[in-house]
Design a protein around this motif. Structure first.
Motif, PDB file in Angstrom:
ATOM      1  N   ILE A  19       0.852  -1.207   0.000  1.00  0.00           N
ATOM      2  CA  ILE A  19       0.000   0.000   0.000  1.00  0.00           C
ATOM      3  C   ILE A  19       0.876   1.242   0.000  1.00  0.00           C
TER       4      ILE A  19
ATOM      5  N   HIS B 121       2.329   1.929  -3.410  1.00  0.00           N
ATOM      6  CA  HIS B 121       1.379   2.365  -4.435  1.00  0.00           C
ATOM      7  C   HIS B 121       0.363   3.347  -3.867  1.00  0.00           C
TER       8      HIS B 121
ATOM      9  N   ILE C 134      -3.270   4.633  -5.434  1.00  0.00           N
ATOM     10  CA  ILE C 134      -4.547   4.459  -4.729  1.00  0.00           C
ATOM     11  C   ILE C 134      -5.231   5.807  -4.547  1.00  0.00           C
TER      12      ILE C 134
ATOM     13  N   THR D 235      -8.793   6.775  -6.114  1.00  0.00           N
ATOM     14  CA  THR D 235      -9.870   7.147  -5.204  1.00  0.00           C
ATOM     15  C   THR D 235     -10.440   8.515  -5.570  1.00  0.00           C
TER      16      THR D 235
ATOM     17  N   PHE E 230     -11.356   3.702  -4.320  1.00  0.00           N
ATOM     18  CA  PHE E 230     -10.393   3.152  -3.369  1.00  0.00           C
ATOM     19  C   PHE E 230     -10.185   1.661  -3.607  1.00  0.00           C
TER      20      PHE E 230
ATOM     21  N   VAL F  80      -6.655  -0.088  -4.636  1.00  0.00           N
ATOM     22  CA  VAL F  80      -6.030  -1.170  -3.855  1.00  0.00           C
ATOM     23  C   VAL F  80      -5.919  -2.426  -4.695  1.00  0.00           C
TER      24      VAL F  80
ATOM     25  N   ALA G 289      -3.140  -2.037  -7.195  1.00  0.00           N
ATOM     26  CA  ALA G 289      -1.833  -2.113  -6.536  1.00  0.00           C
ATOM     27  C   ALA G 289      -1.439  -3.566  -6.301  1.00  0.00           C
ATOM     28  N   PHE G 290      -2.349  -4.365  -5.790  1.00  0.00           N
ATOM     29  CA  PHE G 290      -2.036  -5.770  -5.552  1.00  0.00           C
ATOM     30  C   PHE G 290      -1.839  -6.505  -6.872  1.00  0.00           C
TER      31      PHE G 290
END
Length: 489
Positions: free
Chosen positions: A31, A34, A38, A42, A449, A453, A456-457
């Protein structure tokens, strides 16, 4: 050394390679690496939500107009009874659900779309140029946008219409309420009219049967000749009359026995000596009295002559002869009177016996007539009572039918007969029901959001660079002897 460790390597294909166990520290590291991505996504989500809400509210707003229909208890109401009986909550809720299902069915929507008021709206005109096609599309639109729901804890059904125009939404809802209540009233009153027709036919039939039963009672009265078969007094009169006849007949029988005994006695007296009663009647006879007076006078004269002339004188002998003749006449008269009296008494007794016997026979005939009349009365009474039962049943049935007819007429004009009532017109909504900023803003934030996330993953999963000592033990399955730290880290 750290740079050599960080260069890409080919991961071995093993069952464990598909299972990635990440620690909270690694997740937070992803997190942090990135965080900017995020934040950007968002922010993009929030902007997209606000923009979508603005565009939809500007170019495609939705207004929802709603109102309620009150559903009365499903129990049949008796208009002659003050107050109402409530059913159980489950039964009443089931009734409200049934009303809601009737409103939601396709035929109801088609009837609504066939009304001129609805067809004149822009909403209906936007469905197509051809009427049949517009009604077909309109039914689908109503199935999606016309909401009908039964309240669990209230006596109401909620109706709501959603479309672009607030006034048209209210108009469609109000038209549905008006049409449905009117149709329910017509249906219920139609049912009542059918019941009234059936009850009236039954009333006419039962009235005919009652008239026939009354006629059969008249036939029984005419056949047996009794007019007061419904009264119990006539039976009592017959019983009293029969009892009096039997009593009189018994007394008459005793009198006949006494008269027969007297006749036997009088027959014996007619041949025997004269009794004292006959002697008294003889002495009261005028001829015997005159003869007695003559005898007394002659005896008085004879006594004087004997003193004057003696026993053998001619005048004395004449006086004696006269006295003997008078005595002879008295004897003859006495015998005649005795015979007349005894024969008269015997004749009177015999005549009295004949009269008594005639009266006895008359009483016997009258008693037989009374017994027969009593039997006829009993038989007529049985037939009459059977017909009275039928007549009373027809009367009760006729009265019951008349009462039901009056109730049906009262129900026909009762405003509660349709079992549904309008609680008021739906007002035109003042606010947009869709979209709403309080929904789109949080939704845009959450979606942006989550997208950030997730992206990012996803980047982390697609990146096969070995970055940490943990990656070495995880992917290479070899023991780690040591680590040379990077001075920049």
């Amino acid at each position: 050394m750290a740079e050599q460790i960080q260069r890409p390597i080919n991961r071995p294909q093993s069952p464990a390679s598909g299972t990635l166990a990440m620690t909270p520290k690694e997740i937070m590291g992803i997190i942090r690496r990135h965080l900017l991505l995020i934040f950007k996504l968002t922010t993009f989500g929030v902007i997209a939500g606000v923009t979508s809400c603005y565009l939809l509210s500007t170019y495609n707003p939705k207004y929802t107009a709603e109102t309620y229909i009150k559903v009365l208890p499903p129990i049949e109401k008796d208009p002659t009874v003050i107050g109402s009986i409530r059913a159980s909550k489950d039964i009443e809720y089931g009734s409200r659900q049934s009303i809601a299902s009737l409103i939601r069915q396709q035929s109801t929507f088609q009837d609504l779309l066939s009304r001129d008021v609805v067809q004149s709206t822009k909403w209906f005109q936007s469905l197509g140029e051809y009427k049949n096609e517009s009604i077909s599309r309109g039914v689908k639109q109503l199935q999606r946008n016309f909401n009908v729901s039964a309240l669990r804890d209230g006596d109401y059904v909620r109706l709501a219409m959603t479309c672009k125009n607030a006034n048209e939404a209210a108009l469609i809802v109000n038209e549905m309420v008006s049409m449905f209540i009117s149709s329910q009233g017509s249906a219920k009153r139609g049912e009542i009219e059918e019941k009234l027709t059936s009850l009236e036919e039954q009333r006419i039939r039962v009235k005919g049967e009652l008239d026939a039963a009354e006629a059969s009672l008249d036939e029984v009265r005419a056949k047996w000749g009794f007019e007061d078969l419904e009264a119990r007094s006539y039976r009592t009169i017959l019983e009293d009359k029969l009892q009096n006849l039997e009593t009189e007949q018994n007394d008459l029988g005793m009198s006949i026995s006494q008269v027969k005994s007297n006749i036997v006695t009088l027959e014996k007296q007619a041949e025997g000596p004269i009794n004292e009663q006959v002697e008294n009647q003889i002495e009261t006879d005028p001829v015997m009295t005159l003869l007695a007076q003559q005898l007394a006078l002659q005896q008085s004269s004879l006594a004087g002559m004997l003193t004057k002339f003696g026993e053998n004188h001619r005048l004395v002998q004449q006086a004696k002869e006269t006295i003997e003749k008078i005595k002879e006449k008295r004897g003859i008269r006495k015998a005649e009177i005795a015979e007349q009296v005894r024969q008269s008494n015997l004749k009177n007794a015999q005549d009295n016996l004949v009269v008594l016997m005639s009266r006895y026979d008359e009483l016997e005939r009258m008693r037989g007539v009374s017994v027969a009349k009593q039997a006829d009365y009993d038989q007529a009474k049985v037939q009459y009572e059977k017909r009275v039962v039928i007549r009373d049943e027809r009367k009760d049935t006729l009265n019951s039918l008349k009462e039901q007819i009056e109730k049906m007429k009262t129900l026909y004009s009762d405003p509660e007969t349709p079992k549904v009532q309008s609680v008021g017109l739906a007002p035109a909504p003042l606010e947009i029901s869709f979209p709403k900023m309080k929904i789109f803003l949080p939704a845009g934030f959450i979606l942006g959001f989550m997208l950030g996330v997730g992206l990012a993953f996803l980047i982390e999963l697609l990146n096969d660079t070995v970055r940490t000592p943990t990656d070495i033990s995880r992917y290479l399955h070899v023991p780690l002897l040591g680590v040379i730290p990077d001075s920049s880290e």
